[in-house]
Design a protein around this motif. Sequence first.
Motif, mmCIF file in Angstrom:
data_model
loop_
_atom_site.group_PDB
_atom_site.id
_atom_site.type_symbol
_atom_site.label_atom_id
_atom_site.label_comp_id
_atom_site.label_asym_id
_atom_site.label_seq_id
_atom_site.Cartn_x
_atom_site.Cartn_y
_atom_site.Cartn_z
ATOM 1 N N VAL A 158 0.857 -1.191 0.000
ATOM 2 C CA VAL A 158 0.000 0.000 0.000
ATOM 3 C C VAL A 158 0.894 1.242 0.000
ATOM 4 C CG1 VAL A 158 -1.861 1.225 1.156
ATOM 5 C CG2 VAL A 158 -1.746 -1.263 1.296
ATOM 6 N N ASP A 159 0.837 1.991 -1.065
ATOM 7 C CA ASP A 159 1.641 3.210 -1.208
ATOM 8 C C ASP A 159 0.758 4.438 -1.006
ATOM 9 O OD1 ASP A 159 4.049 1.871 -1.882
ATOM 10 O OD2 ASP A 159 3.220 1.467 -3.858
ATOM 11 N N PRO A 160 1.372 5.607 -0.796
ATOM 12 C CA PRO A 160 0.557 6.824 -0.661
ATOM 13 C C PRO A 160 -0.361 7.036 -1.862
ATOM 14 C CG PRO A 160 2.794 7.252 0.027
ATOM 15 C CD PRO A 160 2.789 5.865 -0.553
ATOM 16 N N ARG A 161 -1.516 7.577 -1.584
ATOM 17 C CA ARG A 161 -2.577 7.837 -2.568
ATOM 18 C C ARG A 161 -3.102 6.539 -3.197
ATOM 19 N NH1 ARG A 161 1.210 11.546 -3.531
ATOM 20 N NH2 ARG A 161 1.793 10.757 -5.577
ATOM 21 N N GLU A 162 -3.169 5.487 -2.378
ATOM 22 C CA GLU A 162 -3.716 4.209 -2.865
ATOM 23 C C GLU A 162 -4.744 3.661 -1.883
ATOM 24 O OE1 GLU A 162 0.085 2.546 -5.427
ATOM 25 O OE2 GLU A 162 -0.662 1.353 -3.761
ATOM 26 N N TYR A 164 -6.791 0.412 -0.078
ATOM 27 C CA TYR A 164 -6.495 -0.949 0.369
ATOM 28 C C TYR A 164 -7.716 -1.519 1.083
ATOM 29 C CZ TYR A 164 -5.628 1.382 4.879
ATOM 30 O OH TYR A 164 -5.742 2.140 6.020
ATOM 31 N N LYS A 193 -4.783 5.517 1.836
ATOM 32 C CA LYS A 193 -3.567 6.045 2.446
ATOM 33 C C LYS A 193 -3.196 7.358 1.748
ATOM 34 C CE LYS A 193 1.097 4.371 3.360
ATOM 35 N NZ LYS A 193 1.894 3.140 3.359
ATOM 36 N N ASP A 196 2.217 8.169 4.267
ATOM 37 C CA ASP A 196 2.526 7.058 5.167
ATOM 38 C C ASP A 196 2.072 7.355 6.599
ATOM 39 O OD1 ASP A 196 3.520 4.439 5.376
ATOM 40 O OD2 ASP A 196 5.293 5.189 6.410
ATOM 41 N N SER A 197 1.858 8.621 6.913
ATOM 42 C CA SER A 197 1.465 8.950 8.286
ATOM 43 C C SER A 197 0.024 9.444 8.376
ATOM 44 C CB SER A 197 2.418 10.022 8.834
ATOM 45 O OG SER A 197 2.400 11.138 7.982
ATOM 46 N N LYS A 199 -3.877 8.120 7.158
ATOM 47 C CA LYS A 199 -4.779 7.263 6.395
ATOM 48 C C LYS A 199 -6.155 7.204 7.040
ATOM 49 C CE LYS A 199 -1.882 3.291 7.645
ATOM 50 N NZ LYS A 199 -0.830 3.961 8.226
ATOM 51 N N PHE B 24 13.498 3.046 -0.431
ATOM 52 C CA PHE B 24 12.051 3.217 -0.373
ATOM 53 C C PHE B 24 11.536 3.066 -1.791
ATOM 54 C CE2 PHE B 24 8.295 5.805 -0.980
ATOM 55 C CZ PHE B 24 7.479 5.306 0.006
ATOM 56 N N GLU B 25 10.649 2.149 -1.984
ATOM 57 C CA GLU B 25 10.133 1.948 -3.338
ATOM 58 C C GLU B 25 8.628 2.043 -3.339
ATOM 59 O OE1 GLU B 25 13.427 -0.818 -5.588
ATOM 60 O OE2 GLU B 25 11.691 -1.780 -4.711
ATOM 61 N N ARG B 26 8.144 2.708 -4.368
ATOM 62 C CA ARG B 26 6.713 2.767 -4.577
ATOM 63 C C ARG B 26 6.452 2.081 -5.907
ATOM 64 N NH1 ARG B 26 2.671 7.929 -5.133
ATOM 65 N NH2 ARG B 26 0.859 6.620 -5.216
ATOM 66 N N GLU B 27 5.590 1.088 -5.894
ATOM 67 C CA GLU B 27 5.396 0.373 -7.151
ATOM 68 C C GLU B 27 3.952 0.432 -7.627
ATOM 69 O OE1 GLU B 27 4.337 -3.582 -5.644
ATOM 70 O OE2 GLU B 27 3.433 -1.671 -5.205
ATOM 71 N N GLN B 184 6.762 0.575 6.255
ATOM 72 C CA GLN B 184 5.481 1.259 6.394
ATOM 73 C C GLN B 184 5.001 1.172 7.836
ATOM 74 O OE1 GLN B 184 3.393 -1.215 3.610
ATOM 75 N NE2 GLN B 184 3.343 0.432 2.109
ATOM 76 N N ASN B 185 4.213 2.158 8.225
ATOM 77 C CA ASN B 185 3.606 2.116 9.552
ATOM 78 C C ASN B 185 2.639 0.950 9.655
ATOM 79 O OD1 ASN B 185 4.595 4.326 11.005
ATOM 80 N ND2 ASN B 185 3.499 5.683 9.601
ATOM 81 N N ASP B 187 0.560 0.855 12.596
ATOM 82 C CA ASP B 187 -0.278 1.210 13.748
ATOM 83 C C ASP B 187 -1.743 0.835 13.501
ATOM 84 O OD1 ASP B 187 0.652 3.463 12.024
ATOM 85 O OD2 ASP B 187 -1.188 4.361 12.776
#
Lengths: 230, 191
Positions: A158-162, A164, A193, A196-197, A199, B24-27, B184-185, B187
């Motif tokens: 799960v990447d930013p702006r995605e 899930y 998300k 990353d901080s 969501k 750090f990779e975004r795919e 990744q977090n 929490d």
Amino acid sequence: MSFSRRIIIPLGFVLLIGYYGQAQSSYQTGLLPALNVNTKLNRGWSINFKFESRQQLQRGIFGEEHDQDYEYVLSDLALVAGKKIGFDQSLAGGYLMRFRGQDMIHRLIQQFTIVRRYSSFRLAHRIAADQTMSAGASMTLRLRYRLSTEWPLKGQSVDPREFYIKANHEYLNVLQGEDYDLEIRFVPLLGYKFTDSNKTELGVDYRLDSFLQDHPRQRFWLRLIWYRVF
Amino acid sequence: MKYIFPLFILVLGTFQPLSAQLKFEREYRLKSREVPPAALEFMQALPFTKKIRWYREEGYQRTSIEAKTKHQSKRYSIEFDTSGQIEDVEVIIKWKNISAETRQLISKQLGQNHQRFRVRKVQIQYTGTPQALREFIAGTSDESRVTIRYELIVKAKTDGQFQRFEYLFSEAGEFIKRALIIDQNSDHLEF
């Protein structure tokens, strides 16, 4: 096990129990918005703050006219300190204050979690215990196990702006005095998300209890959570 | 206001050596029609029969195109640059598949760097000319024309902190580089 099986088996189990008990089954629907703030500290320590409010929209017996409409139920404030104790494991303990009408309820919380990363999803196990104290009632002890899974809807993580999918399935053993009950929860959520901080998650929090006593209670909460990390 | 741009450059310069050690990779999943033609041609010339999944991977300093597939019970990951030129071929293997002597050297290096460590994933990495790589994957040539390295994902405890690293070692077990993986977090899975 495929993703659909992971979701369908627990959901089917929960709904089956609910179906058989539906004749005498009571229900409650409502809203469960929550704010979850996490702060990372040095050496694997973290502090988690949670605010949750419960508002009932409807209550009644299945198959009958509902007997109650909107009602504010309660609010929870919780502060939990966590420490990473292994590559995937964390221990946490804290305190929750529940405001219900004029009553204040106190709860101590202890939990152990394992979060494992697989090639295209994450899986978390949580074993938790809590002790709830309130004036005029004997202490309630709960021992709970929760399985959570997070599946990206795009790519392998799960990447930013995605978006899930997250699903929680939990079993809670509840002991108050000599009374024992088992509560089962199933919570499918759609998450987004932003970063990353930051969501948010939206879904249904389904809870089934009292079915061991033959008068099951089913609760359906519309859950909206915002997670923020500082 | 006029100092903001030089300050930005200074900050960027300060953090550059650090970011070089971070991974750090975004795919993103790609459709076949979005893949550079050269990469598609390379893959089509290989004897892969299973479904090929395409990804675009964006890191701190570089972007690559990656094809993932399974062939003869092995998981392949074939990496290209954005123009479709082959960069390397990686195959997931077991830790015990590395020779005992090399494993010992790698373990010694990891032991020196960390209080505790656990190897979570091992990939054998092949680099070389496109023709050499193509022939090697097709099984028409041996390993003599390709360069072999080992890429490891290691969970480690360093200075009391639990972290994940990506390590690269030579075939003989010599350290080449390492990068701290930005995790990744979790929490929302714990609380």
